[in-house]
Design an enzyme around this catalytic site. Structure first.
Site, PDB file in Angstrom:
ATOM      1  N   SER A 230       0.831  -1.206   0.000  1.00 51.58           N
ATOM      2  CA  SER A 230       0.000   0.000   0.000  1.00 51.58           C
ATOM      3  C   SER A 230       0.864   1.253   0.000  1.00 51.58           C
ATOM      4  CB  SER A 230      -0.953  -0.065   1.199  1.00 51.58           C
ATOM      5  OG  SER A 230      -2.075   0.710   0.921  1.00 51.58           O
ATOM      6  N   LYS A 234       3.907   2.043  -2.679  1.00 52.43           N
ATOM      7  CA  LYS A 234       4.198   3.260  -3.453  1.00 52.43           C
ATOM      8  C   LYS A 234       5.662   3.623  -3.194  1.00 52.43           C
ATOM      9  CE  LYS A 234      -0.278   5.149  -1.796  1.00 52.43           C
ATOM     10  NZ  LYS A 234      -1.389   4.675  -2.538  1.00 52.43           N
ATOM     11  N   TRP A 321     -10.294  -0.193  -4.489  1.00 50.62           N
ATOM     12  CA  TRP A 321      -9.789   1.149  -4.140  1.00 50.62           C
ATOM     13  C   TRP A 321      -8.413   1.374  -4.785  1.00 50.62           C
ATOM     14  CZ3 TRP A 321     -11.553   5.531  -2.292  1.00 50.62           C
ATOM     15  CH2 TRP A 321     -10.752   6.406  -1.558  1.00 50.62           C
ATOM     16  N   HIS A 373      -7.244  -6.147   1.290  1.00 48.07           N
ATOM     17  CA  HIS A 373      -6.081  -5.275   1.262  1.00 48.07           C
ATOM     18  C   HIS A 373      -5.102  -5.620   2.386  1.00 48.07           C
ATOM     19  CE1 HIS A 373      -4.056  -1.495   0.392  1.00 48.07           C
ATOM     20  NE2 HIS A 373      -4.147  -1.136   1.656  1.00 48.07           N
TER      21      HIS A 373
END
Ligand code: GTR
Length: 396
Positions: A230, A234, A321, A373
């Site tokens: 997550s 990044k 998402w 997630h």
């Protein structure tokens, strides 16, 4: 036909979050900036042309997305805090290394945790997790074990299991950049729209671990992987882009501002992320809220910055998402950069792979697994399968 978002899930999420687009048919038409066209119009034809174009792309990300990071401070020093050769019932040597950036009492300290496999005849390859969840997930006592960082499994597979807590470098809150490494290395009033944000600071921390690893004879510094989930994913992609000493980068469900294409405006968008997390990116990135088509780049270029090194992008089917399709498309769109090095990249026919069917390509890998997630053991095993191939642990 490959993976498609579950229709019921699309309906549920769309009714719960009416301002967020979860419908493929509402993705706007877009054109991605060309990987192989330089700003002055020249075309990139060969691997020899790539370094100049790569530098141009890197500068675009520094200028418009993550911000510019400083060099390592001159006073940086590595302190060995603990070495336990009998960790994990004798399977590993625990090494705890503190990376100091200043002698100031309140300066941030990166507390690196490493488990080095004892069964080896040469320096070991390594996986570095940028941990964005609680420090208990990277517990060096191993009293607490978590799939988020399955250290025993990583060691069993022959890799150094290494991790640091992102908050050691910069707290994950908008504090006007007075705390953490920003506060130590720059004056807040000297900040510009392209000064480094918090994701860049965490990536900078990963590079400092590499600085240490080149001095550590236990680690094969030519075979190091940076990974994260997550916001950590990044960061891992940006760390791999900024520091080419990483042989591979892994993004687990990194989504917006990570592996997902911004122009798709699917799930989390720039407006949403920059409002909720104003400290993550450089402030210039906020200029593109709702104007994604004006960006001089998109996230496929971030994936391309790994070429010809290895990169793994993974998604989860419940995690719309983070836009699984947008993550896949970015991985696929990086192919021309790999082709310059006679590598195939994802090398598929254009369709997304089926659920739970990893596509381990030539330099680039992707999977979408079932579930929510998180960083799961399944994800870790797939990432290590790719590293085994790419970092030549096993004959392919
Ligand atoms: C969310 C954010 C995502 C993702 C996630 C996480 O708040 O919208 O971009 O990074 O946090 O890090 O788990």
């Amino acid at each position: 036909m490959g993976w498609q978002a579950n229709k019921e899930l699309v309906e549920t999420l769309s009714s719960k979050q009416p301002g967020v687009n979860y419908r493929e048919e509402r993705v706007p038409n877009y054109v991605l900036p060309d990987i192989l066209s330089c700003a002055d119009g020249r075309a990139v034809h060969s691997a020899a042309d790539w370094p100049a174009r790569r530098q141009e792309i890197l500068e675009l990300f520094r200028e418009h997305v993550y911000g510019r990071s400083p060099a390592a401070p001159a006073g940086m020093r590595f302190e060995t805090v603990e070495i336990d050769p009998k960790a994990m019932n004798g399977a590993a040597t625990l090494k705890r290394i503190n990376i100091h950036f200043s002698e100031q009492a309140d300066a941030p300290v990166l507390r690196l945790v490493m488990f080095v496999p004892n069964q080896r005849t040469a320096p070991a390859p390594a996986f570095l997790l940028i941990c964005n969840r609680g420090v208990e997930n990277i517990d060096y006592t191993r009293k607490i074990k978590s799939d988020f960082w399955p250290a025993e499994r990583i060691v069993e597979r022959g890799y150094v299991a290494a991790a640091f807590f992102n908050g050691d470098i910069d707290p994950d809150k908008h504090d006007g950049f007075v705390n953490g490494i920003h506060g130590l290395l720059e004056r807040p009033e000297a900040r510009t729209p392209s000064s480094w944000g918090t994701l860049a600071a965490w990536a900078w921390g990963a590079a400092r671990v590499m600085d240490y690893w080149v001095t550590d004879p236990d680690v094969d510094d030519t075979r190091c992987v940076v990974t994260g989930h997550s916001r950590g994913g990044k960061t891992a992609l940006w760390a791999g882009a900024e520091d080419t000493r990483f042989a591979m980068a892994v993004s687990n469900e990194s989504g917006c501002g990570g592996a997902a294409l911004s122009r798709r405006c699917y799930g989390e968008t720039l407006s949403i992320i920059n409002k909720a997390m104003p400290h993550w990116f450089c402030s210039r990135f906020h200029d593109y809220n709702g104007r994604e088509e004006a960006l001089p780049l998109d996230q496929h270029l971030l994936v391309a910055l790994m070429a010809p090194r290895a990169v793994y992008i993974s998604s989860a089917d419940q995690d719309l998402w983070a836009d699984p399709r947008g993550e896949f498309l970015a991985a696929q769109a990086a192919t021309p950069a790999y082709a310059l090095f006679a590598r195939k990249g994802l090398g598929n026919d254009g369709a997304m792979p089926d659920l739970n069917t990893p596509l381990l390509g030539d330099g680039v890998a992707y999977h979408v697994r079932e579930g929510s997630h998180t960083y799961s053991l399944y994800d870790w095993d797939c990432h290590m399968d790719m590293a085994d191939r790419e970092l030549k642990l096993k004959p392919s």
